[in-house]
Scaffold this active site. Structure first.
Site, short mmCIF file in Angstrom:
data_model
loop_
_atom_site.label_atom_id
_atom_site.label_comp_id
_atom_site.label_asym_id
_atom_site.label_seq_id
_atom_site.Cartn_x
_atom_site.Cartn_y
_atom_site.Cartn_z
N GLU A 1 7.09 64.10 -8.45
CA GLU A 1 8.50 64.18 -8.78
C GLU A 1 8.74 63.99 -10.27
O GLU A 1 9.51 64.71 -10.91
CB GLU A 1 9.29 63.11 -8.00
CG GLU A 1 9.12 63.18 -6.50
CD GLU A 1 8.01 62.29 -5.97
OE1 GLU A 1 8.23 61.60 -4.98
OE2 GLU A 1 6.90 62.29 -6.57
N ASP B 1 -34.59 70.04 12.69
CA ASP B 1 -34.05 71.22 12.01
C ASP B 1 -34.30 71.24 10.51
O ASP B 1 -34.11 72.28 9.87
CB ASP B 1 -32.54 71.32 12.26
CG ASP B 1 -32.20 71.57 13.72
OD1 ASP B 1 -33.10 72.01 14.46
OD2 ASP B 1 -31.05 71.32 14.11
N CYS C 1 8.12 57.39 -3.61
CA CYS C 1 7.69 56.00 -3.48
C CYS C 1 8.76 55.05 -4.02
O CYS C 1 9.66 55.43 -4.77
CB CYS C 1 6.36 55.78 -4.19
SG CYS C 1 6.46 55.93 -5.98
#
Length: 356
Positions: A55, A203, A79
């Site tokens: 903001e 793997d 906030c």
């Protein structure tokens, strides 16, 4: 008053701006300032800890007084506390903003209350605009605030009959190239990738995030290996650009009784917010059984394997009333394969505490 079409469009733009900021300890936030007639006046986003919030970033791009009567469209509730920067709610009030539209409420015990402060100052407030999209953007950050641990994604690939490997243990490749490309893209968005030593020895995965041409994504998840067995010196993971974190797994799920001793607590202390579990049936089942999975990615290949190598193991379900219900978020076709994205039915990213 509900959000206007222009405000919704501005929120979509704010969401797009938010992802320009870094993912980490602070949330990704975007903001768009609209004039009373809906024209875009300025845009902003949060660039990281200690920098202006979205903001304020947008307000600084305007001349003094130019935001008077404007509408601020923000992805996260402004906030209401002073940290490294001042409260955004106060900055919007001082700028003369007449209306604030936001997607997701700020969960912080200290930082929440911005909407109430704005309303008390006579600013019109509209909450929950494109809230689903806002929560999707902030999912891992919201999980950290709500539960105090990293956001956990459990991934596995399986055949149509629910097998993860052939009878001899081989599992490369059940799914096709499009599914594997999707996995690597998602790995690149994670902070850590976890496998068990069983998968690692069977793997020999590199645990890197790679593009289809084999080059590495710029961001690489931290490789984490769980299990008491030794990682061979010639294992591919030893060539990972980041050091391997090897733990025996004995303190994997101690966070409820011993928060400081658990793996997830250790990872959070290392700045990890997003954990990607690829560890095979044992590790995947352990996280699900412990209720520590926030998201499931299940890649289903149109093939039948049979045999004993199930994709999941014991989940602690003694009778059908204990089944793990899921909410399916999406089903996507990737080449010949299907990707099912789901969340445990009880998981809700509506945190009660945290900071911004």
């Amino acid at each position: 008053m509900t959000a206007t079409d222009r405000e919704r469009d501005a929120m979509r733009r704010a969401l797009a701006l938010a992802v320009r900021g870094p993912r980490g300890v602070n949330p990704q936030v975007g903001a768009v300032l609209l004039s009373p007639d809906g024209t875009v006046l300025a845009e902003g986003w949060h660039r990281g800890a200690g920098t202006d919030h979205a903001e304020v970033d947008a307000l600084r791009k305007l001349a003094p007084g130019a935001a008077r009567g404007a509408t601020a469209v923000v992805t996260l509730e402004p906030c209401n506390h002073t940290g490294r920067t001042g409260p955004c709610a106060a900055a919007l009030i001082a700028a003369g903003v007449a209306r604030v539209v936001y997607a997701v409420a700020d969960p912080g015990e200290a930082s929440s209350g911005g909407a109430a402060r704005l309303a008390a100052a006579g600013v019109e407030v509209e909450a929950g605009v494109l809230s689903d999209e806002g929560r999707a953007l902030l999912d891992s950050w919201l999980t950290v605030q709500r539960l105090g641990r990293p956001h956990v994604t459990v991934k596995w690939a399986q055949s149509l009959d629910g097998r993860a490997a052939a009878a001899d243990g081989t599992s490369q490749w059940i799914t096709g190239p499009a599914a594997r490309e999707d996995v690597h893209r998602r790995r690149a968005g994670a902070d850590a990738i976890v496998v068990g030593t069983g998968t690692l020895l069977a793997d020999d995965p590199a645990l890197t995030a790679r593009r289809p041409d084999g080059t590495l994504y710029e961001h690489q998840p931290m490789p984490v290996v769980l299990g008491a067995r030794w990682i061979p010196d010639d294992a591919r993971v030893r060539q990972h650009p980041r050091p391997v974190l090897h733990r025996d797994g004995s303190r994997l799920f101690d966070e409820w009784g011993d928060p400081d001793g658990s793996l997830l607590a250790e990872l959070r202390g290392l700045g990890v917010h997003r954990v990607f579990i690829e560890g095979g049936p044992t590790i995947a089942s352990a996280f699900l059984r412990a209720g520590l999975a926030d998201e499931l990615l299940v890649y289903v290949a149109p093939t039948l394997i049979g045999g004993p190598r199930l994709a999941l193991g014991e989940l602690g379900v003694a009778d059908i009333t204990q089944q793990h219900r899921l909410d399916v978020a999406s089903i996507e076709r990737l080449g010949d394969d299907l990707l099912i994205v789901a969340t445990p039915h009880a998981v809700r990213n509506e945190p009660q505490e945290g900071t911004r």
